[in-house]
Design a protein around this motif. Structure first.
Motif, PDB file in Angstrom:
ATOM      1  N   ILE A   1       0.839  -1.183   0.009  1.00 29.17           N
ATOM      2  CA  ILE A   1      -0.099  -0.065  -0.062  1.00 29.17           C
ATOM      3  C   ILE A   1       0.755   1.149   0.074  1.00 29.17           C
ATOM      4  O   ILE A   1       1.608   1.193   0.964  1.00 29.17           O
ATOM      5  N   THR A   2       0.694   2.311  -0.956  1.00 25.37           N
ATOM      6  CA  THR A   2       1.525   3.287  -1.182  1.00 25.37           C
ATOM      7  C   THR A   2       0.925   4.592  -1.132  1.00 25.37           C
ATOM      8  O   THR A   2      -0.199   4.607  -1.898  1.00 25.37           O
ATOM      9  N   VAL A   3       1.181   5.451  -0.183  1.00 26.95           N
ATOM     10  CA  VAL A   3       0.496   6.773  -0.217  1.00 26.95           C
ATOM     11  C   VAL A   3       1.814   7.699  -0.245  1.00 26.95           C
ATOM     12  O   VAL A   3       2.510   7.948   0.648  1.00 26.95           O
ATOM     13  N   GLY A   4       2.059   7.957  -1.483  1.00 25.82           N
ATOM     14  CA  GLY A   4       3.310   8.962  -1.875  1.00 25.82           C
ATOM     15  C   GLY A   4       2.876  10.464  -2.243  1.00 25.82           C
ATOM     16  O   GLY A   4       3.702  11.202  -2.557  1.00 25.82           O
ATOM     17  N   ASP A   5       1.657  10.881  -2.551  1.00 26.48           N
ATOM     18  CA  ASP A   5       1.116  12.201  -2.874  1.00 26.48           C
ATOM     19  C   ASP A   5      -0.224  12.306  -2.552  1.00 26.48           C
ATOM     20  O   ASP A   5      -0.873  11.593  -1.869  1.00 26.48           O
ATOM     21  N   ALA A   6      -0.527  13.563  -2.485  1.00 23.65           N
ATOM     22  CA  ALA A   6      -2.032  13.963  -2.154  1.00 23.65           C
ATOM     23  C   ALA A   6      -3.060  13.191  -2.961  1.00 23.65           C
ATOM     24  O   ALA A   6      -4.264  12.980  -2.177  1.00 23.65           O
ATOM     25  N   THR A   7      -2.924  12.798  -4.015  1.00 25.19           N
ATOM     26  CA  THR A   7      -4.098  12.094  -4.634  1.00 25.19           C
ATOM     27  C   THR A   7      -4.158  10.647  -4.138  1.00 25.19           C
ATOM     28  O   THR A   7      -5.295  10.042  -3.538  1.00 25.19           O
ATOM     29  N   ALA A   8      -2.921  10.078  -3.918  1.00 23.96           N
ATOM     30  CA  ALA A   8      -3.218   8.614  -3.236  1.00 23.96           C
ATOM     31  C   ALA A   8      -3.485   8.987  -1.611  1.00 23.96           C
ATOM     32  O   ALA A   8      -4.519   7.884  -1.159  1.00 23.96           O
ATOM     33  N   GLY A   9      -3.304   9.848  -1.000  1.00 23.06           N
ATOM     34  CA  GLY A   9      -3.656  10.115   0.105  1.00 23.06           C
ATOM     35  C   GLY A   9      -5.252  10.339   0.379  1.00 23.06           C
ATOM     36  O   GLY A   9      -5.761   9.774   0.959  1.00 23.06           O
ATOM     37  N   ALA A  10      -5.757  10.921  -0.450  1.00 22.12           N
ATOM     38  CA  ALA A  10      -7.138  11.201  -0.709  1.00 22.12           C
ATOM     39  C   ALA A  10      -7.899   9.660  -0.756  1.00 22.12           C
ATOM     40  O   ALA A  10      -8.933   9.519  -0.243  1.00 22.12           O
ATOM     41  N   ASN A  11      -7.215   8.947  -1.852  1.00 22.64           N
ATOM     42  CA  ASN A  11      -7.833   7.554  -1.971  1.00 22.64           C
ATOM     43  C   ASN A  11      -7.785   6.789  -0.867  1.00 22.64           C
ATOM     44  O   ASN A  11      -8.705   6.225  -0.436  1.00 22.64           O
ATOM     45  N   PHE A  12      -6.572   6.874   0.075  1.00 23.58           N
ATOM     46  CA  PHE A  12      -6.447   6.202   1.248  1.00 23.58           C
ATOM     47  C   PHE A  12      -7.569   6.521   2.330  1.00 23.58           C
ATOM     48  O   PHE A  12      -8.312   5.916   3.029  1.00 23.58           O
ATOM     49  N   VAL A  13      -7.742   7.832   2.362  1.00 26.75           N
ATOM     50  CA  VAL A  13      -8.661   8.376   3.628  1.00 26.75           C
ATOM     51  C   VAL A  13     -10.011   7.905   3.023  1.00 26.75           C
ATOM     52  O   VAL A  13     -10.581   7.737   3.871  1.00 26.75           O
ATOM     53  N   ASN A  14     -10.454   8.187   1.910  1.00 27.79           N
ATOM     54  CA  ASN A  14     -11.839   7.955   1.686  1.00 27.79           C
ATOM     55  C   ASN A  14     -12.187   6.516   1.870  1.00 27.79           C
ATOM     56  O   ASN A  14     -13.445   6.081   2.002  1.00 27.79           O
ATOM     57  N   SER A  15     -11.209   5.659   1.237  1.00 32.99           N
ATOM     58  CA  SER A  15     -11.570   4.167   1.340  1.00 32.99           C
ATOM     59  C   SER A  15     -11.550   3.576   2.735  1.00 32.99           C
ATOM     60  O   SER A  15     -12.211   2.751   3.398  1.00 32.99           O
ATOM     61  N   ALA A  16     -10.225   4.302   3.489  1.00 36.65           N
ATOM     62  CA  ALA A  16     -10.037   3.680   4.829  1.00 36.65           C
ATOM     63  C   ALA A  16     -11.556   4.229   5.872  1.00 36.65           C
ATOM     64  O   ALA A  16     -12.102   3.399   6.728  1.00 36.65           O
TER      65      ALA A  16
END
Length: 537
Positions: A331-346
């Protein structure tokens, strides 16, 4: 932590560090991009401050003005510095310490009181200074690099003219020691100007967010109390006890003993459901489903039963969180877009299943900035009861320069506990610069010391160990060793050859991989460590 079928041991992605001399280990780390300190990699690394906890009175310190030690309040141990400035002095206490040139150091102290300053002079570069103005213990921390000709620095603490007493405890200068043995030397007493403005350190102002480089100065008797930006804040109120036992519950069958969530031993206060999966088509996003193989191994275990078990555990006072990562969790959170994907899904999963929070067990790379931002955003959506735990590999918490350590510090305001995996690592330097072998009490306690001296509160640090020899490739210790390590860290008793420089009675507790391997080993961990942790004051 391994989840591969038919592979009970936790296999690392990198070779374990060998047990070698301290200097060689540091050089090896430097060669792999994990150098602790520039210019001094082969020197012993540890806390260079003598009597930084003031448990030995004022020994090692030279103080000007009214200074003494008190037994209460203290941050840890049995003593703390209490110094009261006068109209013409700042009640400064100093200690001169031998250092190496061209080398990086971290200076920190726990303080409370009005206008408490921490800094260093004679660094040969930019002399650091930080301060706070809080009525409770808070940690000041700064870094500096010595100049080419620097062989010693003078560490100082002081208050402000005409203000009330300040307190200081657990002062630490982390880095390699120099070759000299300078004696503590008092610095000249500062003489206030007509407006009592300092000349050598940053000073408080009436702005809400001052920085150490501001030069606005208060009068000798301010009419309003300035408020400094807090250097640390308390984590959210999670409802957890002061000391906790964490266990990972396996959502898969790897030839250990399979369990329904309802069967998890009552000794576990935090149950980390292992693991969430990555979404291949959406970087940073995670998903979770009950593993069909587990259901089959249990003779039938439905999603509805699992959800009911989550609620039942919570009704019993337990926290059930979702762990992301593990050995295979890419699982990779390397930028703001990935961060938003992580937050919304989590957030969607947490709301769907009723989980209390997230555990970060990423063993394939961490990017502290984007992930830290994402965890803050997730906590804001979930609310103040959010539980955040981490289970880094030992190498990830070896130095504050490591990405995992940076993630822990970045999320310190919302972090519940870091339970480092003190196994599968080989030998490593402790906070005193000596090499300790994994699978020993000294290895555990000296690594915990590094984490606390690096900036985490003791209540944010736990001990992570395998539940049996089958649960990891190396580093297993008996439950008795776990209990002795906790006792050593909390009270100074039952230590090995390494004795921590302070007592940390709020040390959070212990973690094991996993509740399943614990059952497989006759519940040896939960039966012994659980009662010990829960009886800690």
């Amino acid at each position: 932590m391994a989840r591969t079928l038919n592979q009970p041991s936790h296999k690392r992605r990198r070779s374990p560090l060998p047990v070698v001399a301290a200097g060689a280990t540091a050089l090896a780390l430097a060669g792999s991009g994990l150098a602790l300190f520039a210019g001094g990699a082969s020197a012993a690394v540890g806390n260079l401050v003598t009597n930084g906890g003031f448990d030995g009175g004022l020994g090692g310190w030279v103080c000007a003005g009214a200074a003494t030690t008190v037994s209460s309040p203290v941050h840890s141990g049995t003593g703390a510095l209490q110094a009261t400035p006068g109209a013409g002095d700042t009640a400064e206490c100093t200690q001169t310490i031998s250092v190496l040139p061209n080398t990086s150091y971290t200076l920190s102290a726990w303080v409370q009181g009005p206008y408490t300053y921490l800094g260093a002079r004679g660094t040969g570069g930019t002399d650091p200074s930080v301060w706070s103005n809080q009525n409770s213990w808070n940690q000041l921390s700064t870094t500096f690099t010595t100049g080419a000709n620097a062989t010693s620095v003078t560490v100082y603490l002081h208050g402000w003219y005409g203000q009330s007493a300040y307190l200081a405890d657990d002062v630490a200068l982390i880095g390699p020691g120099g070759t000299g043995t300078p004696s503590p030397t008092a610095t000249p007493t500062q003489t206030p100007t007509a407006t009592a403005s300092p000349t050598a350190t940053a000073t408080p102002t009436k702005t809400a967010t001052p920085t150490p480089t501001q030069t606005a100065t208060p009068t000798q008797t301010p009419t309003a109390t300035p408020t400094a930006t807090p250097t640390s804040t308390n984590p959210p109120v999670t409802g957890l006890p002061a000391h906790v036992v964490t266990g990972y519950w396996q959502n898969f069958d790897n030839n250990s003993t399979v369990q329904r969530l309802s069967d998890v031993q009552s000794a576990y206060d935090i149950i980390a459901v292992s693991f969430a999966d990555s979404v291949p088509t959406k970087t940073g996003a995670i998903s979770f489903t009950l593993d069909p193989g587990l259901s089959k191994a249990l003779g039938g275990y439905t999603d509805a039963q699992f959800r009911a078990d989550v609620k039942a555990k919570q009704a019993a006072g337990k926290k059930v969180i979702l762990s992301i990562g593990g050995q295979n969790g890419a699982i990779t959170v390397g930028d703001a877009t990935a961060g938003a994907n992580f937050v919304n899904s989590a957030y969607a999963i947490i709301k769907d299943y009723g989980f209390d929070g997230i555990d970060v067990d990423l063993e394939n790379g961490v990017q502290a900035g984007p992930l830290g931002d994402a965890l803050h955003a997730l906590q804001a959506k979930v609310g103040p009861g959010f539980v955040l735990t981490m289970a880094p590999e030992t190498i990830g918490m070896y130095s504050t320069s490591g990405a995992y350590f940076q993630l822990a510090l970045k999320t310190k305001d919302i972090l519940t506990v870091v339970n480092t995996q003190f196994y599968n690592s080989g030998g490593m330097n402790g906070c005193d610069g000596k090499v300790y072998t994994q699978g020993t009490i000294d290895f555990i306690t000296s690594q915990v010391c590094t984490q606390i001296q690096g900036g985490l509160r003791p209540d944010q640090v736990g001990i992570g160990v395998p539940a049996s020899t089958k649960a990891a490739g190396g580093g297993y210790v008996s439950p008795t060793v776990v209990n002795n390590a906790l006792d050593c860290l909390a009270t100074g008793n039952n230590c090995g050859s390494f004795v921590p420089p302070a007592k940390w009675p709020t040390i959070r507790g212990a973690m094991t991989w996993s509740t399943n391997w614990d059952v497989n080993n006759g519940n040896a961990f939960s039966n012994a460590v659980g009662p010990f942790v829960h009886k800690m004051p």
